[in-house]
Design a protein around this motif. Structure first.
Motif, PDB file in Angstrom:
ATOM      1  N   GLY A   1       0.804  -1.211   0.000  1.00 13.76           N
ATOM      2  CA  GLY A   1       0.000   0.000   0.000  1.00 13.76           C
ATOM      3  C   GLY A   1       0.838   1.262   0.000  1.00 13.76           C
TER       4      GLY A   1
ATOM      5  N   ARG B   1      -8.058  -3.868   0.921  1.00  8.89           N
ATOM      6  CA  ARG B   1      -7.285  -3.110   1.894  1.00  8.89           C
ATOM      7  C   ARG B   1      -6.416  -2.030   1.251  1.00  8.89           C
ATOM      8  N   ALA B   2      -5.389  -2.445   0.516  1.00  3.80           N
ATOM      9  CA  ALA B   2      -4.364  -1.492   0.082  1.00  3.80           C
ATOM     10  C   ALA B   2      -4.755  -0.687  -1.143  1.00  3.80           C
ATOM     11  N   TYR B   3      -5.434  -1.316  -2.107  1.00  4.54           N
ATOM     12  CA  TYR B   3      -5.682  -0.650  -3.387  1.00  4.54           C
ATOM     13  C   TYR B   3      -7.142  -0.773  -3.805  1.00  4.54           C
TER      14      TYR B   3
ATOM     15  N   GLU C   1      -7.133   4.133  -6.177  1.00  4.57           N
ATOM     16  CA  GLU C   1      -5.678   4.031  -6.058  1.00  4.57           C
ATOM     17  C   GLU C   1      -5.076   3.237  -7.208  1.00  4.57           C
TER      18      GLU C   1
END
Length: 299
Positions: A160, A188-190, A194
Motif C-alpha cells: 500500500g 485493503r491497500a488498493y 488508487e
C-alpha cells in the motif's frame, strides 16, 4: 447480446479437476535423483489434469478458465533447476494441453498468490516476487498461450502507498510478464481510485472486483452507482475493450462479508454488458451451472 463467459477458477468441488503438490520440507529431504523422479511424476500428472480440465470446460460450455498457480511446485526455487529440466522433458505434453484449450475456444488466465509484492520496500521480497512471477509467465509460455492480456497474468497492487513505484517498474518487467499483466483492486491497500492511475500510467488493464470494492468502501451492496462507474473506467484500460474481465463474488452472510458464498445469488446490474466474468464462489462449477442456466438473480 451474447451472454457473458463465466469463468471457472482452478478447481471443481467434485473430483474432476484436482492437482497434486509437494511441500518444500518434503522436497528438501530427497536426493537429487529422487527430486527429479518425484517432480516428473507430479508434473506429468498435473499436465494431464490440465488437459482434462479443458475437456471438462468444453463439455459444459465454459469459455473462461483460471489455471492453477500451483501446478508446478518447486519450479521457481532459487538455485535449483530440477523443475525446469523436468518441464523441458514434458514439453510435448504441455503444448498438447495448451492446444486443447485453444481448440475448444477457451480463454485461459492465471492469478498468482498474493505473496507476490513487486513494489515491496524490501529488496529480497521484490527479487523473490519477480522470480515467482516470471515462473508463472514461463508456465503460460510453455503451454503455448499468447503473450497478451487475452491470457492474463493478474496481480493485486501489492504494498500500500507504493502505487507510483509499481507503475514505474512495470515497463521494465520481462516481456512474458509485462505483455500479459493486469491488476485487480483489493479490500485493503488498493481500491479502484488508487489502482486506476497505476494501470493508466503503466498501460495495463484493470480487473475490477465489485465485492472487494463494496467491502473496502463500506457500501450497502453491489448495486451502488459507483460499481457501474468503475466497470466503465476499468473498460477503458482494456485493449480491446471486448477482452474486459471482472470478478464476481457474493459475501457469505451479506455484502460486507469478505468470505465467498457457495453460489452466486446476485449479479450486479453493472455487469450486464461485461463479456468475461470470473466467478469466485465456493461452489465452483455448481455456481457456474446455475448462472449459465439463468437461475442466479440478475440485478
Amino acid at each position: 447480446m451474447r451472454a457473458p463467459a463465466y469463468g471457472l477458477v482452478c478447481l471443481t468441488v467434485g473430483p474432476e479437476i484436482r492437482f497434486r503438490t509437494i511441500t518444500l520440507s518434503r522436497y528438501q529431504v530427497l536426493s537429487p535423483a529422487e527430486r527429479e523422479a518425484k517432480l516428473l511424476d507430479l508434473y506429468a500428472d498435473n499436465v494431464a489434469r490440465v488437459q482434462r480440465a479443458a475437456a471438462f470446460c468444453a463439455a459444459r460450455g465454459i469459455r473462461l478458465y483460471r489455471l492453477s498457480s500451483s501446478l508446478f511446485p518447486m519450479f521457481d526455487l532459487e538455485g535449483d533447476d530440477t523443475g525446469r529440466a523436468v518441464l523441458d522433458h514434458l514439453a510435448p505434453q504441455l503444448r498438447a494441453a495448451g492446444q486443447a484449450f485453444r481448440e475448444a475456444g477457451i480463454r485461459v488466465l492465471m492469478h498468482p498468490e498474493q505473496f507476490i509484492v513487486l513494489n515491496s520496500d524490501r529488496p529480497e521480497v521484490r527479487r523473490s516476487s519477480l522470480r515467482t512471477l516470471a515462473a508463472h509467465a514461463e508456465t503460460l509460455d510453455r503451454f503455448g498461450f499468447e503473450r497478451t492480456t487475452w491470457n492474463l497474468l493478474l496481480l493485486h497492487g501489492g504494498k500500500g502507498g507504493r502505487g507510483a513505484d509499481l507503475a514505474a517498474l512495470i515497463p521494465d518487467l520481462p516481456d512474458a510478464v509485462r505483455l500479459r499483466l493486469g491488476l485487480e483492486n483489493d479490500e485493503r491497500a488498493y481500491g479502484p481510485a488508487e489502482l486506476l492511475p497505476v494501470c493508466e500510467q503503466a498501460g495495463v488493464p484493470f480487473v475490477f472486483d465489485a465485492h472487494h470494492h463494496v467491502v473496502r468502501e463500506g457500501l450497502p451492496d453491489q448495486e451502488d452507482p459507483s460499481v457501474r462507474a468503475w466497470v466503465l473506467q476499468a473498460r477503458r484500460t482494456w485493449h480491446p475493450p471486448e477482452w474486459q474481465v471482472v470478478h464476481l463474488s457474493n459475501g457469505l452472510q451479506g455484502p460486507q462479508d469478505r468470505r465467498h458464498s457457495y453460489l452466486i445469488a446476485h449479479v450486479p446490474r453493472a455487469y450486464w454488458d461485461v463479456p468475461w466474468i470470473e466467478v469466485e464462489a465456493k461452489g465452483k462449477e455448481e455456481a457456474l451451472a446455475a448462472l449459465m442456466k439463468g437461475t442466479g438473480e440478475a440485478g
